[in-house]
Design an enzyme around this catalytic site. Structure first.
Site, PDB file in Angstrom:
ATOM      1  N   CYS A   2      -0.070 -10.714   3.737  1.00 50.72           N
ATOM      2  CA  CYS A   2       0.944 -11.700   4.125  1.00 50.72           C
ATOM      3  C   CYS A   2       1.484 -12.409   2.890  1.00 50.72           C
ATOM      4  O   CYS A   2       0.920 -12.308   1.804  1.00 50.72           O
ATOM      5  CB  CYS A   2       0.335 -12.733   5.049  1.00 50.72           C
ATOM      6  SG  CYS A   2      -0.395 -12.010   6.517  1.00 50.72           S
ATOM      7  N   GLY A  31       5.171  -9.018   4.335  1.00 52.66           N
ATOM      8  CA  GLY A  31       4.904  -9.069   5.762  1.00 52.66           C
ATOM      9  C   GLY A  31       6.196  -9.082   6.538  1.00 52.66           C
ATOM     10  O   GLY A  31       7.056  -9.929   6.284  1.00 52.66           O
ATOM     11  N   ASN A 105      -3.381 -15.714   3.778  1.00 51.37           N
ATOM     12  CA  ASN A 105      -3.197 -14.326   3.357  1.00 51.37           C
ATOM     13  C   ASN A 105      -4.574 -13.752   3.076  1.00 51.37           C
ATOM     14  O   ASN A 105      -5.313 -14.294   2.258  1.00 51.37           O
ATOM     15  CB  ASN A 105      -2.330 -14.275   2.098  1.00 51.37           C
ATOM     16  CG  ASN A 105      -2.283 -12.887   1.448  1.00 51.37           C
ATOM     17  OD1 ASN A 105      -2.080 -12.775   0.255  1.00 51.37           O
ATOM     18  ND2 ASN A 105      -2.452 -11.848   2.224  1.00 51.37           N
ATOM     19  N   GLY A 106      -4.894 -12.662   3.761  1.00 54.63           N
ATOM     20  CA  GLY A 106      -6.192 -12.024   3.525  1.00 54.63           C
ATOM     21  C   GLY A 106      -6.865 -11.652   4.816  1.00 54.63           C
ATOM     22  O   GLY A 106      -6.230 -11.581   5.872  1.00 54.63           O
ATOM     23  N   TYR A 275       1.271  -1.375  -5.214  1.00 60.95           N
ATOM     24  CA  TYR A 275       2.263  -1.332  -4.141  1.00 60.95           C
ATOM     25  C   TYR A 275       2.778  -2.687  -3.670  1.00 60.95           C
ATOM     26  O   TYR A 275       3.978  -2.887  -3.516  1.00 60.95           O
ATOM     27  CB  TYR A 275       1.664  -0.572  -2.945  1.00 60.95           C
ATOM     28  CG  TYR A 275       2.461  -0.694  -1.662  1.00 60.95           C
ATOM     29  CD1 TYR A 275       3.699  -0.061  -1.523  1.00 60.95           C
ATOM     30  CD2 TYR A 275       1.990  -1.449  -0.587  1.00 60.95           C
ATOM     31  CE1 TYR A 275       4.436  -0.172  -0.337  1.00 60.95           C
ATOM     32  CE2 TYR A 275       2.721  -1.569   0.596  1.00 60.95           C
ATOM     33  CZ  TYR A 275       3.932  -0.920   0.713  1.00 60.95           C
ATOM     34  OH  TYR A 275       4.651  -1.037   1.870  1.00 60.95           O
ATOM     35  N   ASP A 385       5.099   9.136  -6.008  1.00 60.95           N
ATOM     36  CA  ASP A 385       4.960   7.970  -5.136  1.00 60.95           C
ATOM     37  C   ASP A 385       3.915   7.033  -5.733  1.00 60.95           C
ATOM     38  O   ASP A 385       3.068   7.459  -6.522  1.00 60.95           O
ATOM     39  CB  ASP A 385       4.567   8.386  -3.712  1.00 60.95           C
ATOM     40  CG  ASP A 385       5.082   7.391  -2.679  1.00 60.95           C
ATOM     41  OD1 ASP A 385       5.479   6.271  -3.078  1.00 60.95           O
ATOM     42  OD2 ASP A 385       5.111   7.724  -1.488  1.00 60.95           O
ATOM     43  N   ASP A 386       3.980   5.750  -5.314  1.00 61.22           N
ATOM     44  CA  ASP A 386       2.982   4.818  -5.853  1.00 61.22           C
ATOM     45  C   ASP A 386       1.602   5.123  -5.278  1.00 61.22           C
ATOM     46  O   ASP A 386       0.592   4.953  -5.943  1.00 61.22           O
ATOM     47  CB  ASP A 386       3.380   3.369  -5.538  1.00 61.22           C
ATOM     48  CG  ASP A 386       3.608   3.143  -4.061  1.00 61.22           C
ATOM     49  OD1 ASP A 386       4.765   3.234  -3.631  1.00 61.22           O
ATOM     50  OD2 ASP A 386       2.632   2.924  -3.330  1.00 61.22           O
TER      51      ASP A 386
HETATM   52  O1  LIG Z   1       0.991   7.477   2.802  1.00 58.97           O
HETATM   53  P1  LIG Z   1       1.667   6.402   3.575  1.00 58.97           P
HETATM   54  O2  LIG Z   1       0.782   5.881   4.650  1.00 58.97           O
HETATM   55  O3  LIG Z   1       3.005   6.820   4.082  1.00 58.97           O
HETATM   56  O4  LIG Z   1       1.842   5.146   2.631  1.00 58.97           O
HETATM   57  C1  LIG Z   1       2.363   5.199   1.350  1.00 58.97           C
HETATM   58  C2  LIG Z   1       3.855   4.974   1.319  1.00 58.97           C
HETATM   59  O5  LIG Z   1       4.181   3.697   1.920  1.00 58.97           O
HETATM   60  C3  LIG Z   1       4.880   2.888   0.977  1.00 58.97           C
HETATM   61  O6  LIG Z   1       6.261   2.920   1.179  1.00 58.97           O
HETATM   62  P2  LIG Z   1       7.090   1.726   1.879  1.00 58.97           P
HETATM   63  O7  LIG Z   1       8.215   2.298   2.628  1.00 58.97           O
HETATM   64  O8  LIG Z   1       6.165   0.857   2.658  1.00 58.97           O
HETATM   65  O9  LIG Z   1       7.559   0.751   0.720  1.00 58.97           O
HETATM   66  P3  LIG Z   1       8.555   0.814  -0.517  1.00 58.97           P
HETATM   67  O10 LIG Z   1       9.930   1.076  -0.028  1.00 58.97           O
HETATM   68  O11 LIG Z   1       8.414  -0.537  -1.105  1.00 58.97           O
HETATM   69  O12 LIG Z   1       8.072   1.863  -1.462  1.00 58.97           O
HETATM   70  C4  LIG Z   1       4.506   3.469  -0.368  1.00 58.97           C
HETATM   71  O13 LIG Z   1       5.466   3.169  -1.342  1.00 58.97           O
HETATM   72  C5  LIG Z   1       4.387   4.944  -0.090  1.00 58.97           C
HETATM   73  O14 LIG Z   1       5.645   5.590  -0.116  1.00 58.97           O
HETATM   74  N1  LIG Z   2      -2.282  -9.454   5.745  1.00 58.68           N
HETATM   75  C1  LIG Z   2      -2.733 -10.664   5.895  1.00 58.68           C
HETATM   76  O1  LIG Z   2      -2.863 -11.443   4.968  1.00 58.68           O
HETATM   77  C2  LIG Z   2      -3.125 -11.010   7.317  1.00 58.68           C
HETATM   78  C3  LIG Z   2      -3.617 -12.420   7.558  1.00 58.68           C
HETATM   79  C4  LIG Z   2      -4.445 -12.496   8.839  1.00 58.68           C
HETATM   80  N2  LIG Z   2      -5.676 -11.782   8.697  1.00 58.68           N
HETATM   81  C5  LIG Z   2      -3.629 -11.962  10.002  1.00 58.68           C
HETATM   82  O2  LIG Z   2      -3.910 -10.900  10.526  1.00 58.68           O
HETATM   83  O3  LIG Z   2      -2.691 -12.613  10.395  1.00 58.68           O
END
Ligand SMILES: O=P(O)(O)OC[C@H]1O[C@H](OP(=O)(O)OP(=O)(O)O)[C@H](O)[C@@H]1O
Ligand SMILES: NC(=O)CC[C@H](N)C(=O)O
Length: 597
Positions: A2, A31, A105-106, A275, A385-386
């Site tokens: 979050c 989020g 957040n967490g 990411y 990809d990242d």
């Molecule tokens: O293997 P997966 O479960 O698909 O997850 C990994 C992918 O999800 C993210 O993209 P995202 O669209 O969330 O964000 P971005 O546009 O910021 O890269 C990340 O950059 C990868 O492309």
């Molecule tokens: N990703 C998060 O930081 C989630 C915060 C909290 N655990 C929720 O589910 O709302």
């Protein structure tokens, strides 16, 4: 992951809500499920707006205008505990022993134990499945122990010190005490990020301001500081709490000193750099952008080695937008291979990884990315990809690359294989969801239909971040190596999480396919939707057009599908009376998320 923020303006005549709204839109990438703001106005009265959806959907000009007061707390949610129900949107609120609003957040790892304690010993009612509501109530209960009518900074530090002993997991939190000030704290391992910044009040020239005369902001990421004209960004330290009132700033490290045997290791989550964070943020002294460049450099060495050993050559390097771009460009330059933006991203579709539900994520990869045949046709392409988490993105885009005429498709990941659950605030509790779990690299390649998959090593990933701040000795790398810095995460705990996950999935499935709206509910929604029913005291946002369309039977396919996939709204109608405290009783109806429209 979050995004959280809190703002205290020096001048009581200025309004905090517009800038909190701005801060939340800068943190939107953390989020996309829900957003909320609570401000504190005259006589210490709280005003709130929160609902499911993106920041731009939840807050309009009128909603912001109703959020009166010169201090407030904001949250954008990516759920990791409980559900996507709008009753779990944050900030949360309790009215005892003081008015407190709270954004987290967490993720906690001992929620069940805390929940039992709050019920049996503290006699506090927890109304949702959110761990954040539990955390708030632990804080409130600790404040209650002082038995004081009015508390001071010392009491708050003591309450947070106790909380840090009771609560385990990853947590950064922003809180606001009615009529008092804003508070922030970071868990003893510093797993989740949080910083603070300040600026001279713009009201200082025309008003005689009491106190320090500065505006203060807490934020998950430093980008908020830059964009809102703050200065002196500083990370809040692991185990530190900061209390800001109109008159003073008080800071305290609440965990045992570094040389004590009970000391916690400072271990920020390395996945923030891979990411989660925006590239223009600086976290714990490291530019996220620079760390991603370094990931590209290091990955280039690994790619070169593997291409040599397999005898494959690549004609072009193509990033998966957005996050991997920075690293991919660096990698291409290192290899001396052309870099091409072969996938064009629809800028109006959000991040797919943090969308709730696998079917939603899969559909949105195709909605989000389009392959330009010219850049793929008859070429050996290296897609960068990242990270490869569930493999949703890679599987889809490799097929797209092949459909666009690619000869060979090689997939490179800036992060090592992800084989373990995340328990500190990223929604990957179940190993079965992870494509690399129980699979060798060759089997991953087979699953996602790549000719070759190349992963960054963990050592290189750590080095990519650590080289910019050698004081960072440890990271939370649990998704890569299964080492959990807080302890308390064993095979039994992971099995319990996985069981919960599968029970939730079954419950959702059993909840039925078509959303059924009882007549009484229709009346309730209709009355809330009518302008005359506008609840100023509550300041909640009113149902959207999507709600009205649904009630009138005009919901389009996507909206129906969203309801069926998540089944959140049905649950809402059955059980929702909001979260802790009276402020939430007439909360908004968060029937949609913007990516389904
Ligand atoms: O293997 P997966 O479960 O698909 O997850 C990994 C992918 O999800 C993210 O993209 P995202 O669209 O969330 O964000 P971005 O546009 O910021 O890269 C990340 O950059 C990868 O492309
Ligand atoms: N990703 C998060 O930081 C989630 C915060 C909290 N655990 C929720 O589910 O709302």
């Amino acid at each position: 992951m979050c995004g959280i923020t809190a703002l205290l303006l020096a001048s009581a005549d200025q309004s905090a809500a517009p800038e909190i709204n701005e801060a939340l839109s800068l943190l939107q990438h953390r989020g996309q499920d829900a957003a909320g703001i609570v401000t504190c106005g005259d006589k210490g009265r709280f005003h709130q707006t929160k609902a499911n959806g993106m920041v731009r959907d939840v807050f309009d000009v009128n909603a912001i205008a109703r959020l009166q007061g010169s201090m407030g707390v904001g949250h954008v949610r990516y759920p990791t505990a409980g559900s996507s129900a709008h009753s779990e949107a944050q900030p949360f609120y309790v009215n005892s022993p003081y008015g407190i609003t709270f954004a987290h957040n967490g993720n906690l790892i001992n929620t069940d134990e805390l929940r039992r304690f709050l019920d049996a010993d503290a006699h506090r009612h927890i109304n949702t499945d959110s761990d954040s509501e539990v955390l708030l109530n632990v804080f409130a209960n600790n404040l209650q122990k002082t038995g004081k009518f009015r508390i001071n900074e010392e009491d708050i530090f003591t309450a947070i010190r106790d909380l840090m002993k009771q609560c385990k997991g990853g947590y950064t939190c922003c809180a606001m005490l009615a009529g008092f000030g804003i508070i922030a704290f970071r868990d003893p391992n510093g797993i989740r990020p949080l910083g603070m910044c300040s600026r001279p009040s713009s009201a200082a020239q025309c008003e005689q301001l009491e106190g320090h005369g500065r505006d203060y902001c807490f934020t998950s990421e430093s980008v908020v500081c830059d964009a809102l004209g703050f200065e002196d960004f500083e990370d809040i330290k692991a185990g530190e709490a900061v209390i800001i009132t109109k008159h003073a700033v008080s800071r305290r490290i609440l965990t045992p000193p570094a040389d004590s045997p009970d000391a916690f290791s400072f271990s920020p989550d390395i996945f923030e750099y891979v990411y989660f964070a925006r590239p223009d943020s600086v976290m714990d002294g490291v530019s996220v952008y620079r760390s991603r460049m370094a990931m590209g450099d290091k990955l280039a060495d690994e790619v070169r080695r593997q291409l040599q050993s397999t005898g494959v050559n690549v004609d072009v390097v193509i990033p998966v937008p957005d996050t991997s771009r920075v690293a991919a460009l660096q990698l291409a330059q290192n290899l001396g291979v052309p870099y091409r933006e072969g996938f064009i991203k629809n800028r109006y579709v959000g991040r797919t990884f943090i969308m709730p539900g696998q079917s939603v994520r899969r559909k949105n990869v195709r909605r989000k990315l389009n392959a330009m045949a010219l850049e793929f046709n008859n070429k050996n392409v290296l897609i960068v990809d990242d990270s490869i988490v569930r493999g949703t993105t890679s599987k889809e885009i490799i097929q797209m690359a092949r459909d666009a005429g690619a000869k060979k498709v090689i997939m490179a990941s800036c992060a090592p294989p992800i084989r373990y659950s995340n328990v500190y605030g990223i929604d990957m509790p179940s190993r079965q969801e992870l494509v690399a779990y129980g699979r060798s690299v060759e089997q991953v390649a087979e699953y996602i239909q790549a000719d070759l998959v190349i992963y960054q090593t963990l050592e290189d990933l750590i080095d990519s971040v650590q080289q910019f701040n050698p004081e960072l000795k440890h990271f939370d790398c649990s998704v890569f190596d299964g080492q959990y810095v807080t302890g308390g995460v064993d095979a039994e705990y992971i099995a319990h999480l996985e069981h919960l996950r599968s029970e939730n999935a079954k419950a959702k499935k059993a909840a039925g396919k078509i959303p059924v709206i009882a007549e009484s509910q229709k009346k309730l929604y209709a009355s809330r939707a009518s302008p005359s029913a506008s609840s100023v005291a509550n300041d909640d946002k009113h149902p959207s057009d999507a709600t009205a369309a649904l009630l009138n039977g005009h919901a389009n396919g996507n909206r129906k599908r969203r309801l069926t996939d998540e089944e959140v709204e049905e649950e809402e109608k059955q059980q929702n009376v909001g979260c802790s405290g009276p402020m939430n009783g007439a909360d908004d109806i968060g029937l949609f998320n913007s990516w389904t429209r």
